[in-house]
Enzyme design. Structure first.
Site, PDB file in Angstrom:
ATOM      1  N   ASN A  10       0.877  -1.170   0.000  1.00  0.00           N
ATOM      2  CA  ASN A  10       0.000   0.000   0.000  1.00  0.00           C
ATOM      3  C   ASN A  10       0.911   1.215   0.000  1.00  0.00           C
ATOM      4  OD1 ASN A  10      -1.749   2.090   0.453  1.00  0.00           O
ATOM      5  ND2 ASN A  10      -2.428   1.408   2.481  1.00  0.00           N
ATOM      6  N   LYS A  12       0.163   4.211  -0.220  1.00  0.00           N
ATOM      7  CA  LYS A  12      -0.459   5.402   0.376  1.00  0.00           C
ATOM      8  C   LYS A  12      -0.194   6.607  -0.547  1.00  0.00           C
ATOM      9  CE  LYS A  12      -0.247   3.163   4.820  1.00  0.00           C
ATOM     10  NZ  LYS A  12      -0.217   3.271   6.281  1.00  0.00           N
ATOM     11  N   HIS A  95      -9.592   1.346   4.766  1.00  0.00           N
ATOM     12  CA  HIS A  95      -8.332   1.517   5.499  1.00  0.00           C
ATOM     13  C   HIS A  95      -8.581   2.457   6.679  1.00  0.00           C
ATOM     14  CE1 HIS A  95      -4.228   2.613   6.479  1.00  0.00           C
ATOM     15  NE2 HIS A  95      -3.853   1.532   5.820  1.00  0.00           N
ATOM     16  N   GLU A  97      -6.977   4.839   7.753  1.00  0.00           N
ATOM     17  CA  GLU A  97      -6.755   6.257   7.451  1.00  0.00           C
ATOM     18  C   GLU A  97      -7.979   6.865   6.775  1.00  0.00           C
ATOM     19  OE1 GLU A  97      -3.031   5.585   5.440  1.00  0.00           O
ATOM     20  OE2 GLU A  97      -2.149   5.011   7.356  1.00  0.00           O
ATOM     21  N   GLU A 166      -5.497  -4.787  10.448  1.00  0.00           N
ATOM     22  CA  GLU A 166      -4.487  -3.753  10.641  1.00  0.00           C
ATOM     23  C   GLU A 166      -4.759  -3.027  11.953  1.00  0.00           C
ATOM     24  OE1 GLU A 166      -2.544  -2.687   6.609  1.00  0.00           O
ATOM     25  OE2 GLU A 166      -4.050  -1.190   7.092  1.00  0.00           O
ATOM     26  N   GLY A 172       2.463   2.344  10.780  1.00  0.00           N
ATOM     27  CA  GLY A 172       3.429   3.430  10.640  1.00  0.00           C
ATOM     28  C   GLY A 172       4.140   3.793  11.932  1.00  0.00           C
ATOM     29  N   SER A 211       3.315  -2.128  10.301  1.00  0.00           N
ATOM     30  CA  SER A 211       4.764  -2.216  10.527  1.00  0.00           C
ATOM     31  C   SER A 211       5.333  -3.588  10.196  1.00  0.00           C
ATOM     32  CB  SER A 211       5.116  -1.793  11.961  1.00  0.00           C
ATOM     33  OG  SER A 211       4.739  -0.447  12.185  1.00  0.00           O
TER      34      SER A 211
HETATM   35  P1  13P Z   1       2.969   0.379   7.638  1.00  0.00           P
HETATM   36  O1  13P Z   1       3.462  -0.916   7.042  1.00  0.00           O
HETATM   37  O2  13P Z   1       3.706   1.584   7.134  1.00  0.00           O
HETATM   38  O3  13P Z   1       2.839   0.308   9.121  1.00  0.00           O
HETATM   39  O4  13P Z   1       1.477   0.574   7.069  1.00  0.00           O
HETATM   40  C1  13P Z   1       0.579  -0.470   7.185  1.00  0.00           C
HETATM   41  C2  13P Z   1      -0.639  -0.123   6.418  1.00  0.00           C
HETATM   42  O5  13P Z   1      -1.399   0.745   6.799  1.00  0.00           O
HETATM   43  C3  13P Z   1      -0.881  -0.850   5.164  1.00  0.00           C
HETATM   44  O6  13P Z   1      -2.149  -0.583   4.668  1.00  0.00           O
END
Ligand code: 13P
Length: 249
Positions: A10, A12, A95, A97, A166, A172, A211
């Site tokens: 992803n 982002k 997601h 976010e 997640e 992150g 992560s």
């Molecule tokens: P990270 O791997 O940067 O923690 O992000 C995970 C994520 O949100 C994947 O959709």
């Protein structure tokens, strides 16, 4: 026969024409014939670029969101049929976010999953608890409620979805769920899917995200109900993403 794992990046809101090209070229140079399914979920403006670069490769194309609507006056949105035009195979929906910054409700996420499924796109449905919810022992209730909304609307084709667990506190942050913590939530989700899909539940991919990196992937992926990963930061570095792919067998 056991199913192949799925490793999805992803990206982002990261990338540029130049950066995407060098990342994907580095991936394609060394990915060979992977033992797992691989996808990258890219920002919408780069779908055409990625469709061209990934054509004929073992890496599938994914989007990070889609509209629940078919077409019309929905400024800023992309429909499932538009994504299909660019060869999109997967779309992340719900997601954390998007839930957090765009107010996406469980119902909206379920409708997006339905729009994807109706157009032959596999939704990667994200669920996960915040730190406060985990610390107040609400993890099970939260992830089950999030998944239940999707099952409620998409029950007839629920075996076609991908689920991604997640935990919000692990995204992150460099804090990964332990393999045991992740497995225990994955087992709950599998049981809930079993209720909806009977024997087909075993074939549904339940990914872990939060992560995941080159160092911890193998241990997470060794858990019986972890069928792959949804990778943020580490998917932007070709060597790291390739190591995660190599760990998924
Ligand atoms: P990270 O791997 O940067 O923690 O992000 C995970 C994520 O949100 C994947 O959709």
């Amino acid at each position: 026969m056991t199913k192949k794992k799925l490793i999805a990046g992803n990206w982002k809101m990261n990338g540029s024409l130049a950066a995407n090209e060098s990342l994907v070229k580095a991936l394609l140079q060394d990915v060979g014939t992977p033992d797992c399914e691989v996808a990258v979920c890219v920002p919408a403006p780069y779908l055409a670029q990625m469709q061209a670069l990934l054509a004929g490769s073992p890496i599938a194309l994914g989007a990070q969101d889609l509209s629940a609507q078919q077409q019309g006056a929905f400024t800023g949105e992309q429909s499932a049929t538009m994504l299909k035009d660019f060869g999109v195979r997967y779309a992340i929906v719900g997601h954390s976010e998007r839930r957090q910054y765009h107010g996406e409700t469980d119902e909206a996420v379920a409708a997006k999953a339905a729009a994807a499924l109706a157009n032959g796109i596999t939704p990667i449905v994200c669920v996960g608890e915040t730190l406060a919810q985990r610390e107040s022992a609400h993890t099970e209730e939260v992830v089950k409620r999030q998944l239940a909304a999707v099952i409620h609307v998409n029950g007839h084709c629920i075996s076609e979805i991908v689920v991604a667990y997640e935990p919000v506190w692990a995204i992150g942050t460099g804090k990964t769920a332990t393999p045991e913590q992740a497995q225990s939530v994955h087992a709950l989700l599998r049981a809930q899917l079993h209720h909806a899909a009977n024997e087909h539940a075993a074939g549904i991919h339940i990914l872990y995200g939060g992560s995941m990196n080159a160092a911890n992937a193998a241990e997470l992926l060794a858990q019986p109900d972890i069928d792959g990963g949804l990778i943020g930061g580490a998917s932007l570095k070709a060597p790291d993403f390739l190591q995660i792919i190599a760990a998924a067998r």
